[in-house]
Design a protein around this motif. Structure first.
Motif, PDB file in Angstrom:
ATOM      1  N   PRO A 182      24.663  42.061  42.312  1.00 32.46           N
ATOM      2  CA  PRO A 182      25.800  41.132  42.303  1.00 32.46           C
ATOM      3  C   PRO A 182      25.648  40.105  43.416  1.00 32.46           C
ATOM      4  CG  PRO A 182      26.452  43.252  43.205  1.00 32.46           C
ATOM      5  CD  PRO A 182      25.042  43.414  42.710  1.00 32.46           C
ATOM      6  N   VAL A 183      26.153  38.901  43.163  1.00 34.34           N
ATOM      7  CA  VAL A 183      26.152  37.858  44.185  1.00 34.34           C
ATOM      8  C   VAL A 183      27.478  37.816  44.932  1.00 34.34           C
ATOM      9  CG1 VAL A 183      24.407  36.439  43.041  1.00 34.34           C
ATOM     10  CG2 VAL A 183      26.834  36.047  42.550  1.00 34.34           C
ATOM     11  N   GLY A 184      28.479  38.484  44.392  1.00 30.41           N
ATOM     12  CA  GLY A 184      29.781  38.508  45.043  1.00 30.41           C
ATOM     13  C   GLY A 184      30.610  39.677  44.577  1.00 30.41           C
ATOM     14  N   LEU A 185      31.674  39.914  45.331  1.00 28.69           N
ATOM     15  CA  LEU A 185      32.608  40.964  44.931  1.00 28.69           C
ATOM     16  C   LEU A 185      34.012  40.602  45.357  1.00 28.69           C
ATOM     17  CD1 LEU A 185      33.586  42.843  47.546  1.00 28.69           C
ATOM     18  CD2 LEU A 185      31.313  43.759  47.302  1.00 28.69           C
ATOM     19  N   LEU A 186      34.953  41.235  44.694  1.00 26.95           N
ATOM     20  CA  LEU A 186      36.369  41.007  44.930  1.00 26.95           C
ATOM     21  C   LEU A 186      37.066  42.355  44.810  1.00 26.95           C
ATOM     22  CD1 LEU A 186      38.606  38.767  45.185  1.00 26.95           C
ATOM     23  CD2 LEU A 186      38.666  38.767  42.693  1.00 26.95           C
ATOM     24  N   VAL A 187      37.790  42.740  45.856  1.00 25.74           N
ATOM     25  CA  VAL A 187      38.536  43.994  45.840  1.00 25.74           C
ATOM     26  C   VAL A 187      40.016  43.644  45.811  1.00 25.74           C
ATOM     27  CG1 VAL A 187      39.016  46.167  47.026  1.00 25.74           C
ATOM     28  CG2 VAL A 187      36.710  45.174  47.134  1.00 25.74           C
ATOM     29  N   LEU A 188      40.682  43.995  44.712  1.00 21.26           N
ATOM     30  CA  LEU A 188      42.100  43.696  44.508  1.00 21.26           C
ATOM     31  C   LEU A 188      42.867  45.007  44.405  1.00 21.26           C
ATOM     32  CD1 LEU A 188      41.731  40.909  41.805  1.00 21.26           C
ATOM     33  CD2 LEU A 188      42.137  40.605  44.260  1.00 21.26           C
ATOM     34  N   PRO A 229      53.323  47.394  46.024  1.00 19.49           N
ATOM     35  CA  PRO A 229      54.634  47.255  45.378  1.00 19.49           C
ATOM     36  C   PRO A 229      55.164  45.825  45.315  1.00 19.49           C
ATOM     37  CG  PRO A 229      54.638  49.139  46.863  1.00 19.49           C
ATOM     38  CD  PRO A 229      53.328  48.421  47.077  1.00 19.49           C
ATOM     39  N   ASP A 230      54.908  45.022  46.358  1.00 19.73           N
ATOM     40  CA  ASP A 230      55.495  43.688  46.391  1.00 19.73           C
ATOM     41  C   ASP A 230      54.484  42.545  46.394  1.00 19.73           C
ATOM     42  OD1 ASP A 230      54.561  44.303  48.920  1.00 19.73           O
ATOM     43  OD2 ASP A 230      56.155  43.228  49.948  1.00 19.73           O
ATOM     44  N   THR A 231      53.204  42.849  46.308  1.00 22.25           N
ATOM     45  CA  THR A 231      52.173  41.808  46.362  1.00 22.25           C
ATOM     46  C   THR A 231      50.848  42.381  45.864  1.00 22.25           C
ATOM     47  OG1 THR A 231      51.163  40.133  47.827  1.00 22.25           O
ATOM     48  CG2 THR A 231      51.447  42.333  48.742  1.00 22.25           C
ATOM     49  N   LEU A 232      49.921  41.500  45.576  1.00 17.91           N
ATOM     50  CA  LEU A 232      48.551  41.918  45.287  1.00 17.91           C
ATOM     51  C   LEU A 232      47.760  41.733  46.577  1.00 17.91           C
ATOM     52  CD1 LEU A 232      46.399  42.821  43.214  1.00 17.91           C
ATOM     53  CD2 LEU A 232      45.938  40.386  42.832  1.00 17.91           C
ATOM     54  N   LEU A 233      47.146  42.805  47.058  1.00 19.76           N
ATOM     55  CA  LEU A 233      46.333  42.718  48.263  1.00 19.76           C
ATOM     56  C   LEU A 233      44.913  42.339  47.879  1.00 19.76           C
ATOM     57  CD1 LEU A 233      45.825  43.131  51.315  1.00 19.76           C
ATOM     58  CD2 LEU A 233      45.340  45.535  50.782  1.00 19.76           C
ATOM     59  N   LEU A 234      44.470  41.205  48.380  1.00 18.78           N
ATOM     60  CA  LEU A 234      43.078  40.801  48.241  1.00 18.78           C
ATOM     61  C   LEU A 234      42.377  41.440  49.439  1.00 18.78           C
ATOM     62  CD1 LEU A 234      41.792  37.180  47.581  1.00 18.78           C
ATOM     63  CD2 LEU A 234      40.483  39.004  48.638  1.00 18.78           C
ATOM     64  N   ASP A 235      41.883  42.646  49.230  1.00 19.79           N
ATOM     65  CA  ASP A 235      41.343  43.450  50.313  1.00 19.79           C
ATOM     66  C   ASP A 235      39.987  42.957  50.797  1.00 19.79           C
ATOM     67  OD1 ASP A 235      41.614  46.002  51.927  1.00 19.79           O
ATOM     68  OD2 ASP A 235      39.704  46.382  50.907  1.00 19.79           O
ATOM     69  N   ASN A 236      39.204  42.393  49.897  1.00 19.07           N
ATOM     70  CA  ASN A 236      37.880  41.920  50.288  1.00 19.07           C
ATOM     71  C   ASN A 236      37.393  40.904  49.268  1.00 19.07           C
ATOM     72  OD1 ASN A 236      35.307  41.562  51.308  1.00 19.07           O
ATOM     73  ND2 ASN A 236      34.710  43.697  51.154  1.00 19.07           N
ATOM     74  N   VAL A 237      36.853  39.828  49.757  1.00 20.57           N
ATOM     75  CA  VAL A 237      36.114  38.868  48.941  1.00 20.57           C
ATOM     76  C   VAL A 237      34.841  38.568  49.711  1.00 20.57           C
ATOM     77  CG1 VAL A 237      37.382  36.871  49.875  1.00 20.57           C
ATOM     78  CG2 VAL A 237      36.165  36.661  47.706  1.00 20.57           C
ATOM     79  N   ARG A 266      35.180  30.787  42.792  1.00 21.38           N
ATOM     80  CA  ARG A 266      35.379  31.480  41.505  1.00 21.38           C
ATOM     81  C   ARG A 266      36.102  32.807  41.715  1.00 21.38           C
ATOM     82  NH1 ARG A 266      35.516  33.277  36.653  1.00 21.38           N
ATOM     83  NH2 ARG A 266      33.773  34.044  35.449  1.00 21.38           N
ATOM     84  N   LEU A 267      35.725  33.543  42.746  1.00 24.15           N
ATOM     85  CA  LEU A 267      36.371  34.817  43.041  1.00 24.15           C
ATOM     86  C   LEU A 267      37.829  34.620  43.460  1.00 24.15           C
ATOM     87  CD1 LEU A 267      33.398  36.534  44.876  1.00 24.15           C
ATOM     88  CD2 LEU A 267      34.394  37.265  42.692  1.00 24.15           C
TER      89      LEU A 267
END
Length: 160
Positions: free
Chosen positions: A71-77, A81-89, A103-104
């Protein structure tokens, strides 16, 4: 062109290698191991993969295809309860500057909207100046700062 798919258990080594490559150069700057690399050390990515939180980005123009290539990239979502955590890009250093990060980030917003979230939250470390500037350009606003696990973090949020 690029392809995004959920990570699977056999992708664990590739996920960890990508995280180490993307964050490794920060070690000298901040004087300690960044949070995403600590997640590798703590075996944090295996449960994230099992939960369906890790998305992998593949470069379709690469000589390898998305089933066999790295992979050239990753996204951890991570839904909260009250939001989406973008834990890692993260984008592989060799693939940076080619629009994969954008793009991510767009994928994170699409996912959040499609799943009924009205905001995305993320954090970065104070010494990761480039990331902070990038997130602000994408419309994220600082909400607070905290020190966690010895890391000085800046929390940001984007309303959708």
């Amino acid at each position: 062109m690029s392809t995004i798919r959920l990570a699977r258990a056999p992708d664990l080594a590739a996920v960890e290698a990508l995280v180490d490559a993307a964050y490794g150069y920060y070690v000298a700057r901040i004087g300690m191991t960044p949070g995403p690399m600590r997640d590798v050390d703590d075996n944090g990515y295996a449960p994230y993969i099992a939960a369906g939180y890790v998305n992998l980005l593949f470069d379709d123009d690469d000589a390898c295809n998305s089933d066999n290539g790295a992979p050239v990239g990753l996204l951890v979502l991570i839904p909260k309860p009250d939001t989406l955590l973008l834990d890692n890009v993260a984008v592989s250093p060799a693939a940076q500057g080619r629009g994969f990060g954008k793009r991510l980030m767009q994928m994170a917003e699409t996912y959040a909207r499609d799943h009924g979230f009205d905001s995305i939250t993320l954090y970065t470390q104070e010494q990761m100046h480039e990331n902070l500037a990038l997130y602000r350009r994408y419309g994220y606003v600082e909400t607070h700062r905290a020190e966690e696990r010895g890391l000085k973090r800046i929390y940001l949020r984007k309303s959708l």
